[in-house]
Structures are given as structure tokens and as C-alpha cells.
Scaffold this motif. Structure first.
Motif, PDB file in Angstrom:
ATOM      1  N   VAL A  81       0.832  -1.207   0.000  1.00  0.00           N
ATOM      2  CA  VAL A  81       0.000   0.000   0.000  1.00  0.00           C
ATOM      3  C   VAL A  81       0.867   1.256   0.000  1.00  0.00           C
ATOM      4  O   VAL A  81       0.645   2.187  -0.795  1.00  0.00           O
ATOM      5  N   VAL A  82       1.861   1.298   0.878  1.00  0.00           N
ATOM      6  CA  VAL A  82       2.735   2.479   0.968  1.00  0.00           C
ATOM      7  C   VAL A  82       3.520   2.666  -0.323  1.00  0.00           C
ATOM      8  O   VAL A  82       3.633   3.787  -0.851  1.00  0.00           O
ATOM      9  N   CYS A  83       4.059   1.567  -0.851  1.00  0.00           N
ATOM     10  CA  CYS A  83       4.884   1.656  -2.061  1.00  0.00           C
ATOM     11  C   CYS A  83       4.072   2.162  -3.252  1.00  0.00           C
ATOM     12  O   CYS A  83       4.505   3.077  -3.963  1.00  0.00           O
ATOM     13  N   LEU A  84       2.891   1.589  -3.488  1.00  0.00           N
ATOM     14  CA  LEU A  84       2.082   2.011  -4.631  1.00  0.00           C
ATOM     15  C   LEU A  84       1.562   3.437  -4.454  1.00  0.00           C
ATOM     16  O   LEU A  84       1.444   4.187  -5.433  1.00  0.00           O
ATOM     17  N   ALA A  85       1.253   3.818  -3.213  1.00  0.00           N
ATOM     18  CA  ALA A  85       0.780   5.182  -2.960  1.00  0.00           C
ATOM     19  C   ALA A  85       1.852   6.213  -3.295  1.00  0.00           C
ATOM     20  O   ALA A  85       1.533   7.349  -3.672  1.00  0.00           O
ATOM     21  N   MET A  86       3.118   5.842  -3.186  1.00  0.00           N
ATOM     22  CA  MET A  86       4.211   6.752  -3.515  1.00  0.00           C
ATOM     23  C   MET A  86       4.681   6.590  -4.954  1.00  0.00           C
ATOM     24  O   MET A  86       5.021   7.564  -5.629  1.00  0.00           O
ATOM     25  N   ALA A  88       3.049   5.363  -7.744  1.00  0.00           N
ATOM     26  CA  ALA A  88       2.135   5.713  -8.836  1.00  0.00           C
ATOM     27  C   ALA A  88       2.159   7.212  -9.169  1.00  0.00           C
ATOM     28  O   ALA A  88       2.323   7.583 -10.339  1.00  0.00           O
ATOM     29  N   PRO A  89       2.010   8.123  -8.179  1.00  0.00           N
ATOM     30  CA  PRO A  89       2.113   9.550  -8.518  1.00  0.00           C
ATOM     31  C   PRO A  89       3.489   9.941  -9.053  1.00  0.00           C
ATOM     32  O   PRO A  89       3.588  10.777  -9.966  1.00  0.00           O
ATOM     33  N   VAL A 183      -6.664   9.607 -10.861  1.00  0.00           N
ATOM     34  CA  VAL A 183      -7.310   8.527 -10.103  1.00  0.00           C
ATOM     35  C   VAL A 183      -8.308   7.759 -10.958  1.00  0.00           C
ATOM     36  O   VAL A 183      -8.355   6.516 -10.916  1.00  0.00           O
ATOM     37  N   LEU A 187      -5.006   5.465 -13.350  1.00  0.00           N
ATOM     38  CA  LEU A 187      -4.843   4.281 -12.508  1.00  0.00           C
ATOM     39  C   LEU A 187      -5.609   3.063 -13.036  1.00  0.00           C
ATOM     40  O   LEU A 187      -5.048   1.957 -13.071  1.00  0.00           O
TER      41      LEU A 187
END
Length: 274
Positions: A81-86, A88-89, A183, A187
Motif C-alpha cells: 500500500v505504501v509503495c504504490l501510494a508513492m 504511482a504519482p 485517479v 490508474l
């Protein structure tokens, strides 16, 4: 006729070679499962096939390693979750916004993969002591997320470069702002790449040992890799239980790979065609 025979013979020989290579690669996995299914057996007396398989080794493995499996699952999913949240943007900005020095940033991201893990772990430990993140789930999640972050950024950027800018511009013309278009448009289109990046991040976090050993000084947070390391040291003569523990720890990763294999293939090759 001769050409067809040669072609058939070549295909047959290639198949035989592939089967031999596959057998060699899978034999350690089979032997691990074979020992785990033979309760009370030593390595010297282990037969090639489990004539009377039993589940006692797995019962002991789950009893002693169940908590560590849950810990590893929480850490690995949190890292995804943390990795994709950082990632992707960051990948979207590098791919679509025309940032100056974008190629240099991507190159620098790749360079970070070359830094030895022990160097990063030692540096993180000093910072974690000041931030009170040692022996915590949050600290281990953040550390393991960093393992998959460079790979995820590079992979997602390679795919997002191929997304036509006209699609995003059309959404913005219809009233969406940049974030909403990202979003709701970017995505979903990047689903395969996101799944691929998330899967590899999960595998990196699930198999991590360096951060688990360095950033934990108590038994408060003990992932399965660290727990297995300690378990082998305490049960070096009980190889049936040790192998059962290894089999149990491999199941979540194997299941994810099987379920996500078609998305992984599409995600890896998606950015190669523009």
C-alpha cells in the motif's frame, strides 16, 4: 519430409531439455515437501517418497510460526500500500508531466538498487532510533516499502509513458482536475502494471531478512524470515518441522504468483509497446 522430421526431432529434444531443467529447478521444492511429510525422519533415513505421510510437522510449524506468518502478511500488505501510494504519482509525474531532469531522476532511482542492503539497514537503524520506529510494525512496513519503490517507479513509468495524453486532457476538458483524472483515468488503465508492481513489492517484503534482523531488537515484531532463522537454530536436528515451516512460509507467495501471473505478464510487457 526430411525438414519436417528434423523440425520434429528438434522440438522433441527441446522439450526433453526443458523438462530436465524444470525437474532440476523443482527438485529442491519437492525434497522440502517430502521431508516435511515424513514425521520423525532424519535426513539420513529420508525415503524418496513419503510412504506414510503425516501432518504432525505442519501442526508444529503452524503452532510455533502462526504469529510470525500473520506479522509478515501485515508487513508485506502494508508495504504494498505504501509503495504504490508513492510510486504511482511519482511515475505519473515522470511519464506525463514533462518534468525537467526526468531521465536523470529515473537513472538515480535505478542507482539506488545498487546500494548494498546492509548499508541502508544501518543508516535506517540510526534514523529509526531517533524516530522511535525500532521494533514497530510501521517502521518495518516503511523499510520494506523502500525495497520495491525503485522497481515500481521504473515499471509504472514505462507503462504510463505509453498512455496517450489526449485521454487525460479529454477528462480535464470534461471538468476533472489533474488529480481526479489521475485517479479515475490513469490508474484504471495502469491496472496490470500496478498489480505487477504490488506483487513484486509483496515478494520483496515477504522475503526480507536484513531489515527484519536489523530493525528489531526484541520479539515484539518478528516476521517469518527472522522467526525461521531462529527456529532453525533451535531445532537444527528436527528437519521435518523446519521443512514444514519453509513450506508454510512459501504458500502465500506461491498463491499470489499463480493468481496474478497473467497480470504480471501483461504488466511487464505493457510498457514495451508505445
Amino acid at each position: 519430409m526430411i525438414a519436417v522430421s528434423n523440425r520434429t526431432l528438434r522440438r522433441g529434444s527441446n522439450t526433453v531439455i526443458a523438462l530436465v531443467v524444470l525437474t532440476i529447478l523443482l527438485f529442491p521444492l519437492y525434497w522440502m515437501l517430502n521431508i516435511a511429510l515424513q514425521p520423525g525422519e532424519s535426513l539420513a533415513s529420508t525415503s524418496w517418497f513419503p510412504s506414510s505421510p503425516g501432518w504432525s510437522n505442519f501442526d508444529r510449524a503452524l503452532e510455533s510460526q502462526g504469529g510470525s506468518l500473520v506479522t509478515s502478511l501485515v508487513v508485506a500488505l502494508g508495504a504494498v500500500v505504501v509503495c504504490l501510494a508513492m510510486a504511482a504519482p511519482a511515475a505519473y509525474g515522470l511519464a506525463q508531466l514533462g518534468l525537467k531532469g526526468g531521465r536523470s531522476i529515473v537513472f538515480g532511482t535505478l542507482i539506488t538498487q545498487m546500494v548494498p542492503g546492509i548499508v541502508i539497514a544501518n543508516a535506517l537503524y540510526s534514523a529509526y532510533v531517533d524516530l522511535h520506529l525500532v521494533n514497530s510494525l510501521a517502521g518495518l512496513i516503511l523499510a520494506d516499502a523502500s525495497l520495491g519503490l525503485p522497481f515500481s517507479i521504473v515499471l509504472l513509468r514505462a507503462f504510463m509513458v505509453s498512455i496517450p495524453k489526449e485521454i487525460v486532457e479529454a477528462a480535464m476538458v470534461d471538468g476533472a482536475n489533474r488529480f481526479t483524472a489521475f485517479v479515475r483515468i490513469v490508474l484504471p488503465i495502469s491496472r496490470n502494471s500496478l498489480i505487477t508492481a504490488g506483487l513484486f513489492t509483496f515478494l520483496f517484503a515477504w522475503s526480507d531478512f536484513m531489515f527484519a534482523l536489523t530493525l528489531n531488537t526484541t520479539d515484539a515484531v518478528k516476521p517469518i524470515t527472522l522467526s525461521m532463522y531462529e527456529y532453525i537454530g533451535a531445532h537444527v536436528s528436527d528437519w521435518g518441522a523446519v521443512m514444514a515451516t519453509a513450506v508454510v512460509s512459501a504458500v502465500p507467495a506461491a498463491v499470489l504468483l499463480i493468481l496474478a501471473q497473467k497480470y504480471v505478464a501483461a504488466g511487464i510487457t505493457g510498457g514495451s509497446v508505445k
